[in-house]
Design a protein around this motif. Structure first.
Motif, short mmCIF file in Angstrom:
data_model
loop_
_atom_site.label_atom_id
_atom_site.label_comp_id
_atom_site.label_asym_id
_atom_site.label_seq_id
_atom_site.Cartn_x
_atom_site.Cartn_y
_atom_site.Cartn_z
N PRO A 25 0.80 -1.23 0.00
CA PRO A 25 0.00 0.00 0.00
C PRO A 25 0.83 1.28 0.00
CG PRO A 25 -0.81 -1.53 1.65
CD PRO A 25 0.46 -2.10 1.12
N LYS A 26 2.04 1.23 0.56
CA LYS A 26 2.89 2.43 0.57
C LYS A 26 3.22 2.87 -0.85
CE LYS A 26 5.26 1.72 4.92
NZ LYS A 26 6.53 1.68 5.61
N ASN A 27 3.47 1.92 -1.73
CA ASN A 27 3.80 2.26 -3.11
C ASN A 27 2.61 2.88 -3.83
OD1 ASN A 27 6.41 1.34 -2.81
ND2 ASN A 27 5.95 -0.69 -3.57
N ILE A 28 1.43 2.42 -3.51
CA ILE A 28 0.23 2.99 -4.12
C ILE A 28 0.05 4.43 -3.65
CG2 ILE A 28 -2.28 2.81 -4.31
CD1 ILE A 28 -1.90 -0.25 -3.91
N ALA A 29 0.17 4.65 -2.36
CA ALA A 29 -0.03 6.00 -1.80
C ALA A 29 1.02 6.98 -2.32
CB ALA A 29 -0.01 5.95 -0.28
N ILE A 30 2.28 6.60 -2.26
CA ILE A 30 3.33 7.53 -2.71
C ILE A 30 3.24 7.71 -4.22
CG2 ILE A 30 5.23 5.90 -3.07
CD1 ILE A 30 5.58 9.30 -1.36
N GLY A 31 2.82 6.68 -4.93
CA GLY A 31 2.66 6.78 -6.38
C GLY A 31 1.58 7.76 -6.77
N ILE A 32 0.46 7.74 -6.06
CA ILE A 32 -0.61 8.70 -6.32
C ILE A 32 -0.10 10.12 -6.08
CG2 ILE A 32 -2.84 9.55 -5.48
CD1 ILE A 32 -3.58 6.57 -5.01
N GLY A 33 0.62 10.31 -4.99
CA GLY A 33 1.20 11.62 -4.70
C GLY A 33 2.21 12.05 -5.76
N MET A 34 3.01 11.11 -6.23
CA MET A 34 4.00 11.43 -7.26
C MET A 34 3.32 11.82 -8.57
SD MET A 34 6.78 8.44 -6.47
CE MET A 34 8.10 8.93 -7.56
N TRP A 35 2.28 11.09 -8.95
CA TRP A 35 1.58 11.42 -10.20
C TRP A 35 0.88 12.77 -10.10
CZ3 TRP A 35 2.55 9.99 -14.79
CH2 TRP A 35 3.09 8.73 -15.05
N LEU A 36 0.30 13.07 -8.95
CA LEU A 36 -0.31 14.39 -8.79
C LEU A 36 0.75 15.49 -8.87
CD1 LEU A 36 -2.92 13.65 -5.99
CD2 LEU A 36 -3.38 14.17 -8.39
N GLY A 37 1.92 15.24 -8.28
CA GLY A 37 3.01 16.20 -8.37
C GLY A 37 3.50 16.39 -9.80
N ILE A 38 3.55 15.31 -10.57
CA ILE A 38 3.96 15.40 -11.97
C ILE A 38 2.94 16.20 -12.77
CG2 ILE A 38 4.27 14.04 -14.09
CD1 ILE A 38 5.51 11.84 -12.24
N ILE A 39 1.67 15.97 -12.51
CA ILE A 39 0.61 16.74 -13.19
C ILE A 39 0.73 18.22 -12.85
CG2 ILE A 39 -1.89 17.12 -13.29
CD1 ILE A 39 -2.15 14.02 -12.88
N MET A 40 0.98 18.51 -11.58
CA MET A 40 1.12 19.90 -11.16
C MET A 40 2.35 20.55 -11.80
SD MET A 40 0.07 19.41 -7.18
CE MET A 40 0.55 21.06 -6.71
N TRP A 41 3.46 19.83 -11.89
CA TRP A 41 4.66 20.34 -12.54
C TRP A 41 4.37 20.66 -14.00
CZ3 TRP A 41 7.10 17.86 -16.62
CH2 TRP A 41 8.29 18.44 -17.04
N PHE A 42 3.69 19.74 -14.67
CA PHE A 42 3.34 19.96 -16.08
C PHE A 42 2.47 21.20 -16.23
CE2 PHE A 42 0.87 19.46 -19.92
CZ PHE A 42 1.82 19.04 -20.84
#
Length: 98
Positions: A25-42
């Protein structure tokens, strides 16, 4: 992303744990946060900043294009503000999932 790569969990996080069969579950949670961060960066570098340059007159553009550019920058900035809350929650909660 650099921290995830240095700690060897970047693939697991970016695939939201699909590599491991969604077992961690840690990978899922941090992955969601990472993808949101990537979207925000874009949003910042490819939508907000180019439109801000037009609205502020840094880049030459017709006068009728400036209000539209300002509105686009404002809407995407608001979107980033709204995305920052779940991004922060996902990244912080990843450390608390056992």
């Amino acid at each position: 992303l650099i921290l995830a790569a240095m700690n060897f969990y970047i693939v697991e996080a970016l695939t939201l744990g699909a590599v491991e069969g969604f077992a961690v579950p840690k990978n899922i949670a941090i992955g969601i946060g990472m993808w949101l961060g990537i979207i925000m960066w874009f949003n910042v570098w490819f939508v907000i900043w180019p439109n801000q340059k037009i609205a502020l007159g840094i880049v030459d553009a017709p006068a009728e294009q400036k209000p539209a550019a300002a509105r686009t920058a404002m809407l995407f900035s608001r979107t980033n503000t709204l995305l920052s809350i779940p991004m922060l929650f996902a990244m912080v909660s990843a450390q608390n999932i056992y």
